[in-house]
Design a protein around this motif. Sequence first.
Motif, PDB file in Angstrom:
ATOM      1  N   ARG A  75       0.824  -1.206   0.000  1.00 44.77           N
ATOM      2  CA  ARG A  75       0.000   0.000   0.000  1.00 44.77           C
ATOM      3  C   ARG A  75       0.859   1.258   0.000  1.00 44.77           C
ATOM      4  O   ARG A  75       2.046   1.211   0.289  1.00 44.77           O
ATOM      5  N   ILE A  76       0.213   2.355  -0.288  1.00 44.83           N
ATOM      6  CA  ILE A  76       0.877   3.660  -0.326  1.00 44.83           C
ATOM      7  C   ILE A  76       0.043   4.622   0.508  1.00 44.83           C
ATOM      8  O   ILE A  76      -1.181   4.672   0.365  1.00 44.83           O
ATOM      9  N   THR A  77       0.687   5.371   1.390  1.00 46.55           N
ATOM     10  CA  THR A  77       0.025   6.487   2.064  1.00 46.55           C
ATOM     11  C   THR A  77       0.535   7.759   1.404  1.00 46.55           C
ATOM     12  O   THR A  77       1.664   7.814   0.909  1.00 46.55           O
ATOM     13  N   TYR A  78      -0.318   8.770   1.369  1.00 44.61           N
ATOM     14  CA  TYR A  78       0.043  10.023   0.719  1.00 44.61           C
ATOM     15  C   TYR A  78      -0.871  11.129   1.217  1.00 44.61           C
ATOM     16  O   TYR A  78      -1.889  10.871   1.873  1.00 44.61           O
ATOM     17  N   VAL A  79      -0.496  12.364   0.926  1.00 45.12           N
ATOM     18  CA  VAL A  79      -1.331  13.512   1.260  1.00 45.12           C
ATOM     19  C   VAL A  79      -2.107  13.876   0.002  1.00 45.12           C
ATOM     20  O   VAL A  79      -1.527  14.086  -1.057  1.00 45.12           O
ATOM     21  N   HIS A  80      -3.438  13.902   0.150  1.00 45.19           N
ATOM     22  CA  HIS A  80      -4.324  14.246  -0.963  1.00 45.19           C
ATOM     23  C   HIS A  80      -5.155  15.448  -0.550  1.00 45.19           C
ATOM     24  O   HIS A  80      -5.939  15.371   0.393  1.00 45.19           O
ATOM     25  N   ASN A  81      -4.916  16.563  -1.209  1.00 46.31           N
ATOM     26  CA  ASN A  81      -5.674  17.773  -0.941  1.00 46.31           C
ATOM     27  C   ASN A  81      -5.658  18.141   0.551  1.00 46.31           C
ATOM     28  O   ASN A  81      -6.657  18.555   1.110  1.00 46.31           O
ATOM     29  N   MET A  87      -3.890   3.951  -0.444  1.00 45.78           N
ATOM     30  CA  MET A  87      -4.355   3.193  -1.613  1.00 45.78           C
ATOM     31  C   MET A  87      -3.485   1.955  -1.756  1.00 45.78           C
ATOM     32  O   MET A  87      -2.397   1.880  -1.183  1.00 45.78           O
ATOM     33  N   ALA A  88      -3.976   0.993  -2.507  1.00 45.85           N
ATOM     34  CA  ALA A  88      -3.182  -0.189  -2.824  1.00 45.85           C
ATOM     35  C   ALA A  88      -2.030   0.241  -3.721  1.00 45.85           C
ATOM     36  O   ALA A  88      -2.099   1.273  -4.395  1.00 45.85           O
ATOM     37  N   ALA A  89      -0.979  -0.531  -3.767  1.00 42.40           N
ATOM     38  CA  ALA A  89       0.205  -0.187  -4.563  1.00 42.40           C
ATOM     39  C   ALA A  89      -0.103  -0.125  -6.057  1.00 42.40           C
ATOM     40  O   ALA A  89       0.654   0.467  -6.816  1.00 42.40           O
ATOM     41  N   ASP A  90      -1.244  -0.691  -6.477  1.00 41.27           N
ATOM     42  CA  ASP A  90      -1.635  -0.600  -7.886  1.00 41.27           C
ATOM     43  C   ASP A  90      -2.588   0.563  -8.143  1.00 41.27           C
ATOM     44  O   ASP A  90      -3.090   0.738  -9.246  1.00 41.27           O
ATOM     45  N   GLY A  91      -2.874   1.376  -7.096  1.00 35.42           N
ATOM     46  CA  GLY A  91      -3.732   2.547  -7.241  1.00 35.42           C
ATOM     47  C   GLY A  91      -5.192   2.292  -6.896  1.00 35.42           C
ATOM     48  O   GLY A  91      -5.992   3.218  -6.879  1.00 35.42           O
TER      49      GLY A  91
END
Length: 167
Positions: A75-81, A87-91
């Motif tokens: 998975r990936i954590t990120y800042v969105h807005n 999200m999963a590593a495939d998006g």
Amino acid sequence: MNTTTITKALTLAGFTAIAGLSTMAGAASAAHATATDHGVFARHGVIYIKDGNRTVRLTEDEVSSQPRLSPDGTRITYVHNGTVWVMAADGAGKHQVSDRTGTAPVWSPDSTSITYTARSCTGAPGTFRVGTDGGTASEPILPAACRDEAAPQMGYITDQPGTGPQA
């Protein structure tokens, strides 16, 4: 100044524990940076992942930043807005996990939670922990004084100019 002198100075000042924590955090960050640098990255507000020799776009809009691949690589954590997402590593399966604006998301070593920086009960930056499924309140971690206090409520303006109650 050599290492022995620095260690003695830190010990005399009573900061041995802090120095040890910062060394461990630095080592973890270095290991994490390697995985992140070679796997997932943001460019112009879009999150990408390297898949062999090709680069795959994972987010549709251009308001994302600070992606971090989970230690287990799934998975990936990120800042969105301005809020923390996963999200999963495939998006697939994009969803918000933070209940407030935040930055600098970091995975726990076992990939079960995320810490991030947000405004604390003191009004200064603090550290919060949240699960990866979303829908739960963020737990205040630092400063320690905020652990037993409710985090500050965040307000958002959703009305368009000229359409709100004051128009």
